[in-house]
Every structure is written in structure tokens, then in C-alpha cells.
Design a protein around this motif. Structure first.
Motif, PDB file in Angstrom:
ATOM      1  N   SER A 122       0.867  -1.358   0.012  1.00 46.06           N
ATOM      2  CA  SER A 122       0.066   0.004  -0.153  1.00 46.06           C
ATOM      3  C   SER A 122       0.709   1.141  -0.145  1.00 46.06           C
ATOM      4  O   SER A 122       0.561   2.195  -0.787  1.00 46.06           O
ATOM      5  N   TYR A 123       2.051   1.264   0.734  1.00 43.93           N
ATOM      6  CA  TYR A 123       3.002   2.561   0.709  1.00 43.93           C
ATOM      7  C   TYR A 123       3.712   2.656  -0.394  1.00 43.93           C
ATOM      8  O   TYR A 123       3.709   3.710  -1.249  1.00 43.93           O
ATOM      9  N   PHE A 125       2.135   1.560  -3.326  1.00 40.99           N
ATOM     10  CA  PHE A 125       1.173   2.157  -4.472  1.00 40.99           C
ATOM     11  C   PHE A 125       0.960   3.728  -4.255  1.00 40.99           C
ATOM     12  O   PHE A 125       0.807   4.448  -5.310  1.00 40.99           O
ATOM     13  N   THR A 126       0.980   4.231  -2.863  1.00 39.59           N
ATOM     14  CA  THR A 126       0.669   5.585  -2.718  1.00 39.59           C
ATOM     15  C   THR A 126       1.700   6.298  -3.283  1.00 39.59           C
ATOM     16  O   THR A 126       1.440   7.369  -4.033  1.00 39.59           O
ATOM     17  N   VAL A 127       2.968   6.012  -3.195  1.00 36.91           N
ATOM     18  CA  VAL A 127       3.846   7.050  -3.773  1.00 36.91           C
ATOM     19  C   VAL A 127       3.840   6.684  -5.524  1.00 36.91           C
ATOM     20  O   VAL A 127       4.156   7.764  -6.134  1.00 36.91           O
ATOM     21  N   LYS A 128       3.768   5.423  -5.740  1.00 34.57           N
ATOM     22  CA  LYS A 128       3.566   5.377  -7.435  1.00 34.57           C
ATOM     23  C   LYS A 128       2.590   6.153  -7.858  1.00 34.57           C
ATOM     24  O   LYS A 128       2.604   6.631  -9.106  1.00 34.57           O
ATOM     25  N   SER A 129       1.486   6.430  -7.186  1.00 30.49           N
ATOM     26  CA  SER A 129       0.258   7.219  -7.704  1.00 30.49           C
ATOM     27  C   SER A 129       0.635   8.501  -7.664  1.00 30.49           C
ATOM     28  O   SER A 129      -0.507   9.426  -7.932  1.00 30.49           O
ATOM     29  N   SER A 130       1.515   9.035  -6.890  1.00 31.25           N
ATOM     30  CA  SER A 130       1.736  10.441  -6.682  1.00 31.25           C
ATOM     31  C   SER A 130       2.558  11.236  -7.808  1.00 31.25           C
ATOM     32  O   SER A 130       3.086  10.503  -8.441  1.00 31.25           O
ATOM     33  N   GLN A 154       8.825   2.756   5.335  1.00 33.84           N
ATOM     34  CA  GLN A 154       7.562   3.344   5.578  1.00 33.84           C
ATOM     35  C   GLN A 154       6.605   2.352   6.221  1.00 33.84           C
ATOM     36  O   GLN A 154       5.756   2.774   7.240  1.00 33.84           O
TER      37      GLN A 154
END
Length: 521
Positions: A122-123, A125-130, A154
Motif C-alpha cells: 500500500s505504501y 502504491f501511494t507513492v507510485k500514484s503520486s 515506511q
């Protein structure tokens, strides 16, 4: 140039032309003694388990790996007999992306969290989507995926806060072993790069990545070139190994770049393909090669040798899956029999396409939720077609990764392909590789390419050779597989279909994954 060593007891000159490569792998540590021509003369290996005690976990005990390294080194030295006095250096290879939290005394607070651990998904994915995700990749060369220690940090900070706060250092498995031997926290460029925290332009820790991970440079090992070495064994290492204290220890690099060197794929544009349980494809260049969408990795071998490409989750494991599906009992030669089924089907498997993402996928998708699939099934398709489609699909997946790299690097006409791994035992699988790439495939006779690459880098580091490329041409002996030009058209057309299907299916993987989690037993 080989380095002489004076035997202080007898006053004799002993040519210290032998070298040890140590490869700390995911499933075992291998230690190999090589002569000056690159031939293996003694070796030992010791395996250890991968711990999966929680969903998504893939850990190992650091001290268990340390003992495996020590035991394998000691056994290799013992097996070398009188040759032990001719050993002049030890050099390291290591699996990428491990993370261990240690306290102020250097004691592990966690297991070694390996590349296969997906709990930080999930961490990542969050950065990849930012908006910052692609910029991070362009500075570090590491795709945004839960394998990366940046995201493990993280996860550790948010879900194991007490351990994160107590940790004095965050290190890799090789860093930990070298600390046990030399009392210094040091890591090489390639291992630092694999953490996702290293800036390939400055050759230092990346400030923005450190902020994302909430760590400081003081909490990480000192970064050293891959050619850094200790002039002498420590007292601890000399006692453990039984070697003379004058032996040099080269910090080395990671297994991917070193495997390229070990098989001879060191000239710009050369390609190394490995298929074991998983797989990888890597090509060498003089400067970093990055993908515009962040789908390939780029790691240093040295400051002037960069290795780009991608690891894939699904290689031999896909062949094993179709074997287990069609073979009720394990019989001698059953894999060979299955390979013969693939030969019975025409190239292209009559339009049956297999997307091999049975265990999620790293390159080129970087999607832990990706799924495998057969597409194009009709009533006329039989087991033969399905087996062939599986073998072709694994090669198409690797070729898709290579297509990204060669687009950025501008492929040369005289590219050489070097292949290693268990798949080379299958004549039809090797032929599919040659036919899809339409290149001659060279298969080195030796199998311990990362250990040999470590030794070659070590000889370069201590000055036995002035040009790294020279070392890779010593004593290579290869088998070869020639491409069949008659299969160029069918594989060219089918690969385009494969790419289109792969792109189309990407949008469906999350929904399938969530459905499977709800309704699977």
C-alpha cells in the motif's frame, strides 16, 4: 598482473592467484574458489529457509545467514587444501533489496526482510500514484514496488513504530555480515541503489527519498564504490576462515549486475537472460538507461558500467505449474516429456497466448496483484499447445522488458545474448528464446555467474586488471543456439498481440484480486 605474496616462515614467494566469490542468495549462500583463469576448483553451499509467518511476509534470520556464509567459506577453504595459501582475495555478491533494523550494538531488531516481502504494497502504491513517484524513479533508477527498502521503511515506521524508533541503523544482509567481520557499517553503490534511497547522479543518499522514509544518512551504512576493499582480513575473519591475514576483501556488488559480468555480458548492449524459478533480463551500458514510465531498473556495476532491465516473478515456476497440472505423479524425465509436448505444437501455439503472471509481477507491470491467463483458447487447442504457450509467454514477458530497455539504449545490431538458469536444460525453451529475440544465444558452461562476477570485479578492484572488460574474456566456453529465421514472422506478430493483451488486462487485475480474496477458500 598477479600479486605476489611472501611466505614469512619460509621466505618463499607464493603467487596469490586464486580468489573466492561469495554469493548471498535468497535461498542459499554459495562460496566458490576460482583459479586465475576463472575455473571453479572448490565450492560449498548452505541453504536456509524463507519465513512466511504472516500474510505477505518473506523474511530470513540474519544470524542464520551469517552462519551459512561462515560455514560455506570455511568448508570451501578446507576443500581447497594446499591451494588455500594461493588465495589472494574474497569478493561479495548479494541478493538485492533486503532490510534489517539493528540496535546501537549492531544486534538485529528484525529479521532480514527480503525482496519477496509484499507487506509494504500500500505504501508503494501511494507513492507510485503520486506526482513525486516518477521523479523518485528518475533519481534512483528503482521501480516503485514493495520489494524496495524505502517502502519497507515506511511500513516499519507506521506498523512497527517501537522497532523503528529503537533502530540505530537500517542495513542490508551483506552489510550486516561485513559489520560482524570488520566492525564497520558499509554498503556498495549497487546495494545502496537497490534500497531506492540512492541518487544515481550524486552517488549519495537521495535527500527526498530519505525524507519519505524518515531516516537520516547516519542511520544508513557508509556508501562505498563496488571496488572498495579492505587490505587485510580482520582478526575475526582470519580466525573463522583459516586464511592468511594478507587476503583482501572486496565489498563487491549485487547479484544481477555481477551475473552480467560473470557470463560475459559486459560490453555495451550485451544482454543476460536468467530463468530459474523467477527470471531476469539485463543489459549493460556505459551510462544509466531509464524508462520514461519507470518500468525498468538501472543499477551500477561500477561508475562506468550500468545494468538495466527487469526481474520477473514468473519463470520456471510457470513451467512447474503446468507440469503439476498435467502430470499426476512425479516421474523421472517428466519435465523432459512435457518439453516434448511443446515441440509437438507449432510455434505460436496456434494463436494461444499465455500471460505468465501467476505470482503477481515485477517488470514490466510492477503489480503484485497481476494474474496469469490463457487467451485465445478454442476447441482445437490441446495440452501440447498449452505447454508451448506457457514457455512462449515467459519469453514474451522478458522480451517485453527488453523492448523497453533497447528503445532507450538504441539497440546495436551485434547484440550478444547470454542465457543461464534451469531453463537451459530444455532445448525447446532455449530455441524459443533465440527465435523470439532472433539472436544467437550463448550459454556459458559455468553456472555460478554471480560468484565469478564478484571475483572478476574483485580482481579489477585490487588492480590485477586495468579494464573490467578484459576480465570477462578469460576462459569462457559456451554452447550456442541459433535463431530460426522461419519463425521470425509468427513471433513478431504474436508478440504484438501479447503486448496488447498485457496492456488490456492491467485494468482488470485489482478487481480479480479483490474477488479472489473475498471468495477463495
Amino acid at each position: 598482473m598477479l600479486l605476489p605474496f611472501v611466505n614469512g616462515l619460509k621466505g618463499e614467494f607464493i603467487l596469490k592467484s586464486y580468489a573466492i566469490g561469495i554469493d548471498i542468495g535468497t535461498t542459499s549462500t554459495k562460496v566458490v574458489l576460482f583459479d586465475e583463469k576463472g575455473a571453479a576448483v572448490a565450492h560449498h553451499a548452505k541453504s536456509y529457509p524463507l519465513l512466511a509467518e504472516a500474510p505477505g511476509a518473506a523474511e530470513q534470520r540474519p544470524d542464520e545467514i551469517y552462519e551459512a556464509v561462515v560455514f560455506s567459506l570455511r568448508e570451501t577453504v578446507r576443500k581447497s587444501g594446499d591451494l588455500a595459501e594461493k588465495i589472494g582475495l574474497i569478493s561479495f555478491s548479494t541478493a538485492m533489496h533486503s532490510l534489517i533494523a539493528v540496535d546501537a550494538d549492531g544486534k538485529p531488531l528484525t529479521n532480514s526482510i527480503t525482496w519477496a516481502d509484499t507487506r509494504s504494497e500500500s505504501y508503494a502504491f501511494t507513492v507510485k500514484s503520486s506526482p513525486e513517484g516518477l521523479d523518485l524513479y528518475k533519481r534512483t533508477g528503482v521501480p516503485l514496488h514493495p520489494m524496495t527498502p524505502l517502502f519497507k521503511l515506511q511500513w516499519l515506521k507506521n506498523e512497527h513504530t517501537e522497532i523503528f524508533q529503537k533502530a540505530a541503523k537500517f542495513v542490508g544482509i551483506k552489510d550486516y555480515i561485513l559489520y560482524r567481520w570488520f566492525g564497520e557499517w558499509a554498503t556498495d553503490y549497487a546495494s545502496a541503489a537497490a534500497m531506492g534511497l540512492w541518487n544515481m547522479n550524486t552517488l549519495e543518499w537521495d535527500e527526498e527519498a530519505l525524507l519519505m522514509a524518515d531516516v537520516t544518512p547516519d542511520q544508513l551504512p557508509v556508501i562505498q564504490p563496488t571496488t572498495f576493499f579492505w587490505e587485510n582480513l580482520s582478526e575475526t575473519l582470519a580466525k573463522i576462515s583459516g586464511l592468511d591475514s594478507s587476503v583482501k576483501v572486496v565489498i563487491g556488488a549485487t547479484d544481477g549486475p555481477l551475473s552480467n559480468l560473470g557470463v560475459g555480458a559486459i560490453s555495451s548492449g550485451d544482454v543476460a537472460v536468467t530463468i530459474g524459478t523467477s527470471g531476469a533480463i539485463r543489459t549493460t551500458s556505459e551510462t544509466p538507461v531509464l524508462d520514461a514510465e519507470g518500468r525498468t531498473f538501472c543499477y551500477p556495476l561500477t561508475e562506468k558500467h550500468w545494468v538495466s532491465g527487469g526481474p520477473v516473478n514468473n519463470g520456471g515456476i510457470a513451467f512447474q505449474w503446468v507440469h503439476d497440472l498435467f502430470t499426476e505423479e512425479e516421474m523421472e524425465g517428466s519435465y523432459e516429456e512435457l518439453s516434448r509436448r511443446a515441440v509437438a505444437a507449432l510455434p505460436g501455439a496456434e494463436g494461444l497466448v499465455f500471460l505468465p503472471h501467476l505470482t503477481g509481477e515485477r517488470a514490466p507491470l510492477w503489480d503484485a496483484q497481476a494474474k496469469g491467463s490463457f487467451i485465445g483458447l478454442t476447441l482445437r487447442h490441446k495440452k501440447d499447445h498449452m505447454v508451448r504457450a506457457v514457455l512462449e509467454g515467459t519469453i514474451f514477458n522478458l522480451y517485453q522488458v527488453y523492448s523497453l530497455v533497447k528503445t532507450q539504449a538504441q539497440e546495436k545490431a551485434d547484440v550478444k545474448i547470454f542465457a543461464t538458469g534451469g531453463f537451459t536444460n530444455s532445448p525447446v525453451w532455449k530455441q524459443i528464446l533465440a527465435d523470439v529475440f532472433q539472436k544467437e544465444v550463448s550459454i556459458p558452461e559455468h553456472t555460478e555467474s554471480s560468484c565469478l562476477g564478484a571475483v572478476q570485479l574483485g580482481r579489477f578492484a585490487i588492480g590485477e586488471t586495468e579494464v573490467l572488460r578484459e576480465v570477462s574474456e578469460d576462459t569462457k566456453q559456451y554452447g550456442t543456439v541459433m535463431p530460426n529465421a522461419e519463425h521470425k514472422e509468427v513471433y513478431g506478430e504474436l508478440f504484438e498481440i501479447y503486448q496488447s493483451l498485457s496492456k488490456t488486462m492491467e485494468s482488470q487485475y485489482r478487481a480479480i484480486h479483490e474477488f479472489q480474496n473475498r471468495f477463495s477458500k
